[in-house]
Design a protein around this motif. Structure first.
Motif, short mmCIF file in Angstrom:
data_model
loop_
_atom_site.label_atom_id
_atom_site.label_comp_id
_atom_site.label_asym_id
_atom_site.label_seq_id
_atom_site.Cartn_x
_atom_site.Cartn_y
_atom_site.Cartn_z
N GLY A 71 0.79 -1.22 0.00
CA GLY A 71 0.00 0.00 0.00
C GLY A 71 0.83 1.27 0.00
O GLY A 71 2.05 1.25 -0.05
N CYS A 72 0.09 2.38 0.05
CA CYS A 72 0.71 3.71 0.02
C CYS A 72 0.37 4.47 1.29
O CYS A 72 -0.67 4.23 1.90
CB CYS A 72 0.20 4.48 -1.20
SG CYS A 72 0.62 3.70 -2.76
N THR A 73 1.25 5.39 1.67
CA THR A 73 1.04 6.16 2.88
C THR A 73 -0.09 7.17 2.73
O THR A 73 -0.83 7.40 3.66
CB THR A 73 2.32 6.92 3.30
OG1 THR A 73 2.73 7.75 2.21
CG2 THR A 73 3.42 5.94 3.66
N ARG A 77 -1.91 12.26 -2.09
CA ARG A 77 -0.73 13.10 -2.38
C ARG A 77 0.09 12.49 -3.49
O ARG A 77 0.38 11.30 -3.47
CB ARG A 77 0.14 13.23 -1.13
CG ARG A 77 -0.54 13.99 -0.02
CD ARG A 77 0.35 14.11 1.17
NE ARG A 77 1.72 14.43 0.77
CZ ARG A 77 2.70 14.62 1.62
NH1 ARG A 77 2.48 14.50 2.90
NH2 ARG A 77 3.91 14.91 1.20
N PRO A 78 0.50 13.29 -4.46
CA PRO A 78 1.31 12.76 -5.56
C PRO A 78 2.71 12.33 -5.11
O PRO A 78 3.36 11.52 -5.76
CB PRO A 78 1.39 13.90 -6.56
CG PRO A 78 1.04 15.13 -5.80
CD PRO A 78 0.17 14.70 -4.65
N ASP A 79 3.17 12.83 -3.97
CA ASP A 79 4.49 12.45 -3.49
C ASP A 79 4.41 11.44 -2.35
O ASP A 79 5.36 11.22 -1.62
CB ASP A 79 5.29 13.69 -3.05
CG ASP A 79 4.62 14.42 -1.89
OD1 ASP A 79 3.43 14.16 -1.62
OD2 ASP A 79 5.30 15.26 -1.27
N GLY A 80 3.26 10.79 -2.18
CA GLY A 80 3.10 9.78 -1.14
C GLY A 80 3.98 8.58 -1.42
O GLY A 80 4.29 8.26 -2.57
#
Length: 158
Positions: A71-73, A77-80
């Motif tokens: 997964g993603c943080t 956000r595009p910079d996640g």
């Protein structure tokens, strides 16, 4: 006004340089021993012949893995940051390195020894390597040769 129009027209026709990744490809035949067959295989010897040139060796087999998405943080956000981890999948993988790999047919012969010490049957396969342009045609062609070994024999991988 003429200068601005000319500048705008010329910049629209400019051929921009394409940036390609500096990735080298190892030329060889990749082998995956299927998960349901892998526990039976102790050693694997591979011979590959292409365009009158042959190479053979006993492969160093490594445990195969698959990527598991963690997964993603912060998806908004595009910079996640996103991450993945490797999980064993029960296969074994090896590579017979060749000096060069062309897109002509390859003859592959696999033999080896079972975990119980008995010799494996010799299996052969003739197949065409696959050519692809993973980074676009402007970045060059990659040629890959991959096979799967299971109880039924050898087959081309994907």
């Amino acid at each position: 006004m003429a200068t601005i129009t000319t500048t705008a027209l010329l910049s629209g026709c400019h051929a921009f340089e394409t940036v390609c990744p500096a990735i080298a490809q190892v030329s060889g035949v990749a082998v995956t021993v299927a998960a349901d067959y892998s526990p039976q295989v102790k050693t694997l010897h591979l011979k590959a012949c292409q365009d009158g040139k042959c190479k053979e060796d006993t492969l160093h087999l490594m445990p195969g893995t698959v990527a598991v998405d963690q997964g993603c943080t912060d998806d908004a956000r595009p910079d996640g940051a996103c991450s993945a981890t490797a999980k064993p999948d029960g296969t074994q993988r090896g590579l017979l390195e060749l000096g060069t790999l062309a897109d002509s047919a390859i003859d592959v012969t696999a033999s080896g020894q079972y975990a119980n010490g008995k010799p494996m049957p010799t299996r052969t396969l003739r197949f065409e390597p696959k050519a692809s342009y993973p980074f676009g045609e402007q970045c060059g062609r990659f040629i890959s040769a991959a096979v799967v070994l299971d109880a039924a024999g050898l087959r081309q991988d994907r």
